[in-house]
Design a protein around this motif. Structure first.
Motif, short mmCIF file in Angstrom:
data_model
loop_
_atom_site.label_atom_id
_atom_site.label_comp_id
_atom_site.label_asym_id
_atom_site.label_seq_id
_atom_site.Cartn_x
_atom_site.Cartn_y
_atom_site.Cartn_z
N UNK A 124 0.85 -1.17 0.05
CA UNK A 124 0.12 -0.10 -0.17
C UNK A 124 0.82 1.35 -0.04
N UNK A 125 2.04 1.42 -0.69
CA UNK A 125 3.00 2.23 -0.79
C UNK A 125 2.17 3.62 -0.99
N UNK A 126 1.81 3.77 -2.14
CA UNK A 126 1.02 4.99 -2.66
C UNK A 126 0.10 5.60 -1.68
N UNK A 127 -1.02 4.62 -1.17
CA UNK A 127 -1.97 5.31 -0.44
C UNK A 127 -1.53 5.64 1.10
N UNK A 128 -0.33 4.67 1.69
CA UNK A 128 0.18 5.18 2.69
C UNK A 128 0.91 6.56 2.89
N UNK A 129 1.43 6.98 1.82
CA UNK A 129 2.24 7.99 1.58
C UNK A 129 1.24 9.33 1.55
N UNK A 130 0.10 9.06 1.06
CA UNK A 130 -0.82 10.15 0.97
C UNK A 130 -1.65 10.27 2.20
N UNK A 131 -1.71 9.22 3.01
CA UNK A 131 -2.32 9.31 4.50
C UNK A 131 -1.33 10.07 5.05
N UNK A 132 -0.03 9.84 5.12
CA UNK A 132 1.05 10.80 5.69
C UNK A 132 1.00 11.96 5.33
N UNK A 133 0.65 12.53 4.10
CA UNK A 133 0.45 14.13 3.75
C UNK A 133 -0.69 14.63 4.57
N UNK A 134 -1.63 13.77 5.25
CA UNK A 134 -2.89 14.14 5.79
C UNK A 134 -2.73 14.25 7.24
N UNK A 135 -1.45 13.75 7.83
CA UNK A 135 -1.34 13.71 8.99
C UNK A 135 -1.52 15.22 9.79
N UNK A 136 -1.99 15.10 11.01
CA UNK A 136 -2.06 16.51 11.92
C UNK A 136 -0.58 16.30 12.33
N UNK A 137 -0.30 17.73 12.77
CA UNK A 137 1.01 17.79 13.44
C UNK A 137 2.21 17.48 12.23
N UNK A 138 3.24 17.06 12.96
CA UNK A 138 4.41 16.73 11.95
C UNK A 138 3.99 15.72 10.87
N UNK A 139 4.43 15.69 9.74
CA UNK A 139 4.16 14.71 8.49
C UNK A 139 5.19 14.02 8.33
N UNK A 140 6.32 14.14 9.05
CA UNK A 140 7.72 13.33 8.83
C UNK A 140 7.98 12.71 10.23
N UNK A 141 6.97 12.04 10.84
CA UNK A 141 7.41 11.41 12.14
C UNK A 141 8.86 10.77 12.41
N UNK A 142 8.86 9.81 11.33
CA UNK A 142 10.16 8.96 11.42
C UNK A 142 11.24 9.94 11.06
N UNK A 143 11.20 10.44 10.26
CA UNK A 143 12.52 11.52 9.82
C UNK A 143 12.84 12.19 11.19
N UNK A 144 11.67 12.99 11.54
CA UNK A 144 12.14 13.61 13.00
C UNK A 144 12.51 12.96 13.97
N UNK A 145 12.13 11.55 14.26
CA UNK A 145 12.61 10.76 15.17
C UNK A 145 14.25 10.58 14.88
N UNK A 146 14.38 10.01 13.62
CA UNK A 146 15.45 9.89 13.09
C UNK A 146 16.72 10.88 13.60
N UNK A 147 16.45 12.24 13.41
CA UNK A 147 16.94 13.20 13.59
C UNK A 147 17.52 13.52 15.21
N UNK A 148 16.38 13.38 15.69
CA UNK A 148 16.53 13.61 17.27
C UNK A 148 17.41 12.32 17.83
N UNK A 149 17.37 11.11 17.40
CA UNK A 149 17.91 9.96 18.36
C UNK A 149 19.51 10.08 17.45
#
Length: 283
Positions: A247-272
């Motif tokens: 479900x690659x395509x649809x998952x990405x489009x759901x990420x675009x509609x996230x409330x708050x940060x749309x890049x949760x994992x990338x943000x977590x990577x930077x922090x860790x």
């Protein structure tokens, strides 16, 4: 409240799909089990929502545009996979290829009949929201628009008709990718994984995290100078980690509609990573 319900169901589906491979040896049993699980989830979502009711029209729209199609679309997909695989006349060879080519032709025909030149399909794919009240609220069906006869069979208290159409869009996209994997085994990660110690390299975070990473690498032209498409890049990661990202395509489009940060994992990577750097500096 409705957003938390949506996130809960997304997480539960992700957890169920974490170990789904859909390879030839396991696909029938996996599809059958997912059909049972998703049917139960759909009933649970329906009961949960209709016992408490909708707080406002926005909750109603979120349920019929996002929550119900998310579950129903996957239910339709896994049920179709089960039916296709249990009817397959062979495990390989020309008959096997012709069988899946015919399934692809059926899917293409059904897709054209349902969606090509459809205003509703263009509405969904463009991410518009201006007609959500028309499409995703109960009691708004206009039979004068010449809708599919299925509209007369639905329960008007639990469907807007268009929630079913969104579910079918999701299901058809998943099924197209699945059939492509069967017709192009050279792109199939489970075949490529039969070498060396690659089987021991596992992705242990969520599928959404990996999808976020894949899109980030693609957007940054970080792999092959940007010459590889998302499908090829995702295939490499699926091969490496032994994980299915149907479900690659649809998952990405759901990420675009996230409330708050749309890049949760990338943000977590930077922090860790910064925390790790700080620890290294302290030695």
């Amino acid at each position: 409240m409705i957003e938390s319900i949506y996130k809960t169901f997304v997480k539960r589906i992700e957890n169920q799909e974490q170990n789904i491979t859909l390879n030839k040896e396991k696909v029938i049993e996996e599809a059958y089990q997912m059909t049972i699980v998703l049917k139960e989830l759909l009933n649970e979502a329906k009961n949960q929502v209709f016992e408490r009711g909708f707080k406002d029209k926005n909750e109603e729209i979120v349920y019929f545009k996002n929550i119900k199609p998310l579950i129903l679309g996957r239910l339709i997909f896994y049920n179709k996979v089960y039916r296709i695989e249990t009817s397959c006349p062979a495990k390989g060879g020309d008959i096997y290829i012709r069988y899946f080519e015919e399934e692809q032709e059926k899917l293409n025909y059904e897709f054209k009949e349902r969606f090509i030149d459809s205003d509703f399909f263009r509405y969904i794919k463009s991410g518009r929201t201006d007609l959500d009240e028309k499409y995703f609220r109960l009691g708004q069906i206009d039979i004068l628009e010449g809708l599919n006869s299925y509209v007369f069979e639905i329960d008007p208290q639990s469907s807007t008709y268009y929630d079913y159409k969104v579910a079918h869009i999701h299901a058809d996209e998943l099924l197209y990718n699945y059939i492509q994997r069967r017709l192009n085994p050279e792109d199939n990660y489970e075949v490529l994984l039969q070498v060396g110690e690659a089987k021991d390299i596992l992705w242990t975070h969520t599928k959404n995290a990996l999808i976020e990473l894949i899109y980030a690498l693609h957007a940054a032209d970080a792999i092959s100078h940007g010459k590889l498409g998302i499908r090829k890049i995702s295939g490499v990661f699926q091969m490496l980690f032994g994980i299915s990202l149907n479900d690659l395509h649809n998952s990405f489009h759901r990420m675009k509609a996230r409330s708050g940060s749309r890049t949760l994992f990338i943000d977590q990577l930077k922090h860790t990573l910064e925390e790790y750097m700080d620890k290294e500096d302290s030695f």
